[in-house]
Motif scaffolding. Structure first.
Motif, PDB file in Angstrom:
ATOM      1  N   LYS A  40       0.849  -1.190   0.000  1.00 33.91           N
ATOM      2  CA  LYS A  40       0.000   0.000   0.000  1.00 33.91           C
ATOM      3  C   LYS A  40       0.885   1.240   0.000  1.00 33.91           C
ATOM      4  CE  LYS A  40      -3.539  -2.778   0.646  1.00 33.91           C
ATOM      5  NZ  LYS A  40      -4.439  -3.121  -0.457  1.00 33.91           N
ATOM      6  N   GLY A  41       0.430   2.291  -0.649  1.00 30.60           N
ATOM      7  CA  GLY A  41       1.218   3.506  -0.712  1.00 30.60           C
ATOM      8  C   GLY A  41       2.572   3.216  -1.335  1.00 30.60           C
ATOM      9  N   TYR A  42       3.628   3.797  -0.760  1.00 30.95           N
ATOM     10  CA  TYR A  42       4.971   3.544  -1.266  1.00 30.95           C
ATOM     11  C   TYR A  42       5.538   2.221  -0.755  1.00 30.95           C
ATOM     12  CZ  TYR A  42       5.201   8.390  -2.931  1.00 30.95           C
ATOM     13  OH  TYR A  42       4.986   9.563  -3.598  1.00 30.95           O
ATOM     14  N   GLY A  43       4.832   1.584   0.171  1.00 27.04           N
ATOM     15  CA  GLY A  43       5.343   0.343   0.727  1.00 27.04           C
ATOM     16  C   GLY A  43       6.697   0.558   1.370  1.00 27.04           C
ATOM     17  N   LYS A  44       7.640  -0.309   1.061  1.00 29.89           N
ATOM     18  CA  LYS A  44       8.989  -0.198   1.626  1.00 29.89           C
ATOM     19  C   LYS A  44       9.861   0.783   0.851  1.00 29.89           C
ATOM     20  CE  LYS A  44       9.034  -4.853   3.601  1.00 29.89           C
ATOM     21  NZ  LYS A  44       9.718  -6.170   3.641  1.00 29.89           N
ATOM     22  N   ALA A  45       9.321   1.358  -0.233  1.00 35.62           N
ATOM     23  CA  ALA A  45      10.081   2.335  -1.013  1.00 35.62           C
ATOM     24  C   ALA A  45       9.928   3.725  -0.420  1.00 35.62           C
ATOM     25  CB  ALA A  45       9.616   2.314  -2.466  1.00 35.62           C
ATOM     26  N   SER A  46       9.998   3.801   0.894  1.00 34.99           N
ATOM     27  CA  SER A  46       9.868   5.065   1.616  1.00 34.99           C
ATOM     28  C   SER A  46      11.095   5.237   2.492  1.00 34.99           C
ATOM     29  CB  SER A  46       8.596   5.063   2.471  1.00 34.99           C
ATOM     30  OG  SER A  46       8.443   6.295   3.133  1.00 34.99           O
ATOM     31  N   TYR A  47      11.763   6.384   2.357  1.00 35.44           N
ATOM     32  CA  TYR A  47      13.020   6.633   3.045  1.00 35.44           C
ATOM     33  C   TYR A  47      12.925   7.916   3.848  1.00 35.44           C
ATOM     34  CZ  TYR A  47      14.705   3.201  -0.338  1.00 35.44           C
ATOM     35  OH  TYR A  47      14.864   2.063  -1.090  1.00 35.44           O
ATOM     36  N   PHE A  55      22.349   3.256  -0.003  1.00 36.39           N
ATOM     37  CA  PHE A  55      21.808   3.121  -1.352  1.00 36.39           C
ATOM     38  C   PHE A  55      20.362   2.635  -1.284  1.00 36.39           C
ATOM     39  CE2 PHE A  55      26.327   3.151  -2.211  1.00 36.39           C
ATOM     40  CZ  PHE A  55      26.394   3.976  -3.324  1.00 36.39           C
ATOM     41  N   MET A  56      19.540   3.215  -2.118  1.00 35.14           N
ATOM     42  CA  MET A  56      18.101   2.943  -2.128  1.00 35.14           C
ATOM     43  C   MET A  56      17.848   1.672  -2.942  1.00 35.14           C
ATOM     44  SD  MET A  56      17.137   6.971  -2.801  1.00 35.14           S
ATOM     45  CE  MET A  56      15.349   6.812  -2.663  1.00 35.14           C
ATOM     46  N   ARG A  57      17.626   0.577  -2.230  1.00 38.61           N
ATOM     47  CA  ARG A  57      17.492  -0.718  -2.886  1.00 38.61           C
ATOM     48  C   ARG A  57      16.040  -1.113  -3.168  1.00 38.61           C
ATOM     49  NH1 ARG A  57      21.815  -4.827   0.016  1.00 38.61           N
ATOM     50  NH2 ARG A  57      23.714  -3.624  -0.407  1.00 38.61           N
ATOM     51  N   THR A  58      15.086  -0.428  -2.532  1.00 40.95           N
ATOM     52  CA  THR A  58      13.672  -0.757  -2.729  1.00 40.95           C
ATOM     53  C   THR A  58      12.983   0.356  -3.509  1.00 40.95           C
ATOM     54  OG1 THR A  58      13.634  -1.996  -0.660  1.00 40.95           O
ATOM     55  CG2 THR A  58      11.514  -1.352  -1.591  1.00 40.95           C
ATOM     56  N   TRP A  59      12.305  -0.015  -4.590  1.00 42.41           N
ATOM     57  CA  TRP A  59      11.601   0.940  -5.436  1.00 42.41           C
ATOM     58  C   TRP A  59      10.285   0.313  -5.900  1.00 42.41           C
ATOM     59  CZ3 TRP A  59      13.523   5.821  -6.853  1.00 42.41           C
ATOM     60  CH2 TRP A  59      14.845   6.077  -6.459  1.00 42.41           C
ATOM     61  N   LEU A  60       9.355   1.162  -6.266  1.00 39.48           N
ATOM     62  CA  LEU A  60       8.208   0.730  -7.042  1.00 39.48           C
ATOM     63  C   LEU A  60       8.587   0.924  -8.502  1.00 39.48           C
ATOM     64  CD1 LEU A  60       5.258   2.355  -5.049  1.00 39.48           C
ATOM     65  CD2 LEU A  60       6.484   0.216  -4.608  1.00 39.48           C
ATOM     66  N   VAL A  61       8.491  -0.131  -9.280  1.00 41.89           N
ATOM     67  CA  VAL A  61       8.960  -0.102 -10.660  1.00 41.89           C
ATOM     68  C   VAL A  61       7.814  -0.457 -11.596  1.00 41.89           C
ATOM     69  CG1 VAL A  61      10.577  -1.106 -12.330  1.00 41.89           C
ATOM     70  CG2 VAL A  61      11.314  -0.684  -9.975  1.00 41.89           C
ATOM     71  N   TYR A 135       9.900   3.124 -15.302  1.00 44.50           N
ATOM     72  CA  TYR A 135       9.813   4.155 -14.273  1.00 44.50           C
ATOM     73  C   TYR A 135      10.093   3.529 -12.905  1.00 44.50           C
ATOM     74  CZ  TYR A 135       7.535   6.995 -17.848  1.00 44.50           C
ATOM     75  OH  TYR A 135       7.262   7.701 -18.992  1.00 44.50           O
ATOM     76  N   ALA A 136      10.722   4.309 -12.032  1.00 49.04           N
ATOM     77  CA  ALA A 136      10.973   3.876 -10.660  1.00 49.04           C
ATOM     78  C   ALA A 136      10.495   4.982  -9.722  1.00 49.04           C
ATOM     79  CB  ALA A 136      12.457   3.599 -10.442  1.00 49.04           C
ATOM     80  N   LEU A 137       9.819   4.587  -8.647  1.00 56.01           N
ATOM     81  CA  LEU A 137       9.152   5.534  -7.759  1.00 56.01           C
ATOM     82  C   LEU A 137       9.574   5.273  -6.319  1.00 56.01           C
ATOM     83  CD1 LEU A 137       6.850   7.754  -7.755  1.00 56.01           C
ATOM     84  CD2 LEU A 137       5.274   5.849  -7.293  1.00 56.01           C
ATOM     85  N   ALA A 138       9.852   6.347  -5.583  1.00 54.58           N
ATOM     86  CA  ALA A 138      10.184   6.233  -4.158  1.00 54.58           C
ATOM     87  C   ALA A 138       9.802   7.530  -3.459  1.00 54.58           C
ATOM     88  CB  ALA A 138      11.667   5.934  -3.953  1.00 54.58           C
ATOM     89  N   GLU A 139       9.801   7.472  -2.123  1.00 56.09           N
ATOM     90  CA  GLU A 139       9.431   8.622  -1.301  1.00 56.09           C
ATOM     91  C   GLU A 139      10.563   8.924  -0.322  1.00 56.09           C
ATOM     92  OE1 GLU A 139       5.726   9.708   1.675  1.00 56.09           O
ATOM     93  OE2 GLU A 139       6.739   7.762   1.898  1.00 56.09           O
ATOM     94  N   ILE A 140      10.783  10.224  -0.100  1.00 54.83           N
ATOM     95  CA  ILE A 140      11.716  10.664   0.935  1.00 54.83           C
ATOM     96  C   ILE A 140      10.940  11.524   1.922  1.00 54.83           C
ATOM     97  CG2 ILE A 140      13.797  11.985   1.459  1.00 54.83           C
ATOM     98  CD1 ILE A 140      14.728  11.357  -1.402  1.00 54.83           C
ATOM     99  N   ASN A 141      10.944  11.132   3.182  1.00 54.42           N
ATOM    100  CA  ASN A 141      10.282  11.911   4.222  1.00 54.42           C
ATOM    101  C   ASN A 141      11.307  12.788   4.941  1.00 54.42           C
ATOM    102  OD1 ASN A 141       7.364  11.223   4.435  1.00 54.42           O
ATOM    103  ND2 ASN A 141       8.205   9.141   4.537  1.00 54.42           N
TER     104      ASN A 141
END
Length: 726
Positions: A40-47, A55-61, A135-141
């Motif tokens: 759900k949401g960004y899942g684990k692709a949230s940093y 290094f950002m190893r988890t992405w939504l692709v 495309y690759a998607l991630a979030e930075i908080n």
């Protein structure tokens, strides 16, 4: 032994690095993927910003999207696909699945991709598809608004949108290297969306990303200061790099700039508050290059620096044998590849001193039935000017190199090949010539090549750890060769060195090669007349400039005002440098038992740690306000000696350079008639004749120069790729 002496190897390798950028020093990724409805949401692709440096190893692709319906789109089609943006932001709601998106009438679902390595390998994920993008998607908080630097590497082109705004756009053919691109981000408080578009031109397809932490900022600032990259250094300082920060070895950007002779950078840093600290001793500076290897299970690397009779530095890092965890030491034996050639050349000159042959002898004197042997001299063989085709360039060579072969059989395998050019008219690095020289040594001396070298050089010079490598013969402290595959080091192709002979069959150690240099340049190996001949640059019949500065088994070059005598050696799993700085009587010996060293492997950088105060200064790179009124005057084709043709073009009031039909890169004005690349430390200065017309150029990189002549204008014919495929 597809290697050349150090200057030519360095030139070609570095040019390939910045103009073709196809060397991919990266790890393959292994994925754990889940369907789009399993997160759900960004899942684990949230940093969070606390993850900086990681290094950002988890992405939504999401993907892949074909560039065109054409089986093999041309460069224009690929670039146009990269320019077209169907998606710039993605609606992500907390606790809800990320909606699919439609691109080119194709519905794309999002997958959560978790890479076990730093590099996210899209090529593996999508089964090696070419001419596609994803495309690759991630979030930075972020707890508050702040500045950050996103460091990227990609294969190939990459775009980045931050909260829907395009912040990075780099269309470039290259392999994935960490931290190639730096992208400044103005993070807002709360959620920040990163959307990446990564496009594959052909071959590999991957990317790597992280936000730089303090360590990363310091390392990058040191590199920018050393390379003289003013714009990049300013970007890092604006992004939070501390002007006085030191890395783990106590090296600050100011120290890095001083050692590299970048006075312009030194002044810039001082104005920004850098403390004027003393430069550490050369030993610590060299340690600075290799400290990162101490905690890694990687192949070995060994370095020796000596001045006259004194060893200044001698250390080894990593493993000689990874499987059995045998560490590399200063007395580990490495195969030295083409460094063997100077021993072969010295043997020929010793035989000449004894009156047993002459460098002007015809090849036909020793092999009567060799085609055109009455046109080829020993001098031609020594200087790579014979025109005989190099057997290591034959397509079946690599398939046969692990099995033993006799001298006669190997010579027979190439003796009837067409000549590459008429003897004496060109220079082209040639292993066939030096294999033939090994045969001649055997025939003239009445001893095997190995026996002659041992009795003439190794025993008298007490080189007790040097010899001809023999398959199946176990040696103490021998390094095994490794190549990197799928992100791991594996045993490499194990040459049977009967295939190398006088062109590259030797093994040795750090101190033995130092002993050789001491003896060779100290007059204990050859007479002064013979040594002078070995150190004399070969010339061509037609007085055309040779493709490299080469004597007899020795390369002749310079770096930051220091003359250099050098040769490199390499084969699968091994690289060697033996370099001598005659003015300072300094020797640098370097070994690696992998053909992809993870860290600096440049002997000039090693010598610089001890000689930096005596070396010439280097320019820094900063785009000037001087804008040439007519960029068209710089366009055309320029032939770089021993490298290829570089084409200069203009587009939208910008000047671009392109080598060999590969990607084109913008170059920026530095001074009148002078431009530089931002992607690498290199510049080009155009030369004019007495009429003011541009007739050539000089490319400068890493302290070395390559001349280029402007070619006559020709009509370029475009051929349908389908015809070429057929």
């Amino acid at each position: 032994m597809n290697v050349n002496y150090t200057s030519t190897t360095a030139r070609i390798n570095v040019l390939a690095t910045f103009l073709i950028l196809m060397i991919a020093l990266f790890q393959q990724a292994v994925f754990a993927q889940s369907a789009s409805n399993n997160f759900k949401g960004y899942g684990k692709a949230s940093y969070g910003v606390g993850d900086n440096g990681t290094f950002m190893r988890t992405w939504l692709v999401s993907g892949p999207v074909n560039v065109s319906a054409t089986t093999k789109p041309d460069n224009v089609q690929q670039e146009n696909a990269f320019k077209n943006d169907f998606v710039t932001t993605v609606s992500v709601a907390a606790g809800k699945p990320v909606p699919a998106m439609t691109v080119n009438q194709q519905q794309l679902l999002w997958q959560q991709v978790i890479s076990e390595n730093d590099v996210v390998d899209l090529d593996r994920m999508y089964n090696g598809k070419d001419y596609v993008y994803a495309y690759a998607l991630a979030e930075i908080n972020s707890p508050q608004a702040s500045n950050a630097l996103l460091a990227l590497g990609s294969d190939d082109g990459i775009k980045v949108w931050h909260n829907g705004k395009l912040v990075h756009n780099n269309w470039i053919p290259r392999g994935t290297n960490k931290d190639d691109d730096l992208v400044p981000l103005k993070l807002v408080k709360g959620s920040n969306q990163l959307l990446l578009k990564i496009q594959d031109m052909e071959g590999g397809w991957s990317f790597v990303a992280r936000l730089l932490d303090k360590k990363g900022l310091t390392d990058q600032a040191n590199a920018a200061a050393r390379n003289g990259n003013v714009a990049k250094l300013q970007l890092l300082l604006d992004g939070g790099a501390d002007v006085n920060a030191m890395n783990e070895m106590g090296i600050s950007p100011l120290v890095a700039a001083k050692v590299a002779g970048r006075d312009g950078i030194v002044q810039m840093l001082m104005k920004k508050g850098a403390r004027d600290v003393a430069v550490p001793a050369g030993e610590l500076l060299v340690d600075n290059y290799y400290y990162s290897l101490k905690a890694k299970s990687s192949p070995g690397l060994a370095v020796l620096v000596a001045n006259n009779e004194k060893i200044l530095y001698e250390k080894a890092f990593g493993y000689a044998d990874l499987k059995n965890k045998v560490e590399a030491t200063p007395d580990t034996k490495f195969r030295i590849g083409s460094v063997t050639k100077q021993f072969t050349a010295a043997a020929i000159l010793k035989l000449q001193e004894s009156g047993l042959l002459n460098v002007n002898d015809k090849l036909s004197k020793y092999i009567p039935d060799f085609p055109r042997g009455d046109e080829v001299t020993i001098h031609h063989l020594l200087t790579h000017t014979s025109g005989i085709h190099s057997y290591t360039n034959k397509p079946d060579f690599i398939d046969r190199v692990t099995r033993p072969i006799s001298q006669d059989s190997l010579i027979s395998s190439f003796k009837n090949d067409p000549y590459d050019f008429n003897p004496g008219e060109q220079m082209r690095y040639n292993n066939s010539g030096y294999f033939l020289l090994g045969y001649i040594i055997n025939k003239v001396s009445g001893k095997s090549y190995e026996q002659y070298l041992r009795e003439t050089f190794f025993i008298p010079l007490q080189m007790t750890n040097t010899g001809i490598h023999q398959a199946g013969k176990k040696m103490d402290k021998e390094a095994k060769g490794y190549s990197k595959r799928n992100g791991k080091y594996d045993d490499t192709i194990d040459w049977d060195m009967t295939w190398a002979g006088g062109a590259g069959a030797m093994y040795s150690t750090l101190e033995d090669l130092w002993k050789w240099n001491q003896a060779l340049y100290g007059g204990k190996v050859l007479s002064k007349q013979s040594l002078d001949a070995a150190l004399t640059q070969a010339v061509l019949k037609n007085n055309a400039p040779p493709s490299m500065k080469y004597g007899y088994g020795l390369g002749l070059t310079s770096y930051r005002g220091e003359d250099i005598v050098t040769h490199s050696g390499g084969l699968h799993g091994f690289i060697t440098h033996l370099t001598y700085y005659p003015k300072e009587k300094l020797t640098v010996v370097m070994f690696s038992n992998t053909d992809e060293p993870e860290v600096n492997f440049d002997p000039n950088r090693i010598a610089e740690a001890f000689l930096w105060q005596k070396m010439d200064k280097q320019d820094s790179y900063m785009e000037t306000d001087l804008k040439p009124a007519n960029l068209q005057q710089y366009t055309g084709r320029f032939e770089l000696i021993n490298v290829g043709v570089m084409t200069m073009t203009t587009e939208s009031d910008k000047l671009f350079a392109q080598l060999g039909g590969q990607g084109k890169f913008e170059i920026f004005p530095l001074a009148k008639d002078e431009f530089f690349w931002k992607i690498v430390e290199a510049k080009i200065k155009f030369e004019r004749d007495e009429k003011g017309d541009i007739v050539g150029a000089v490319l400068t990189q890493n302290g070395q120069e390559i001349k280029a002549s402007k070619l006559k204008e020709e009509t370029i014919v475009t051929i349908n790729p389908e015809i070429l495929d057929r």
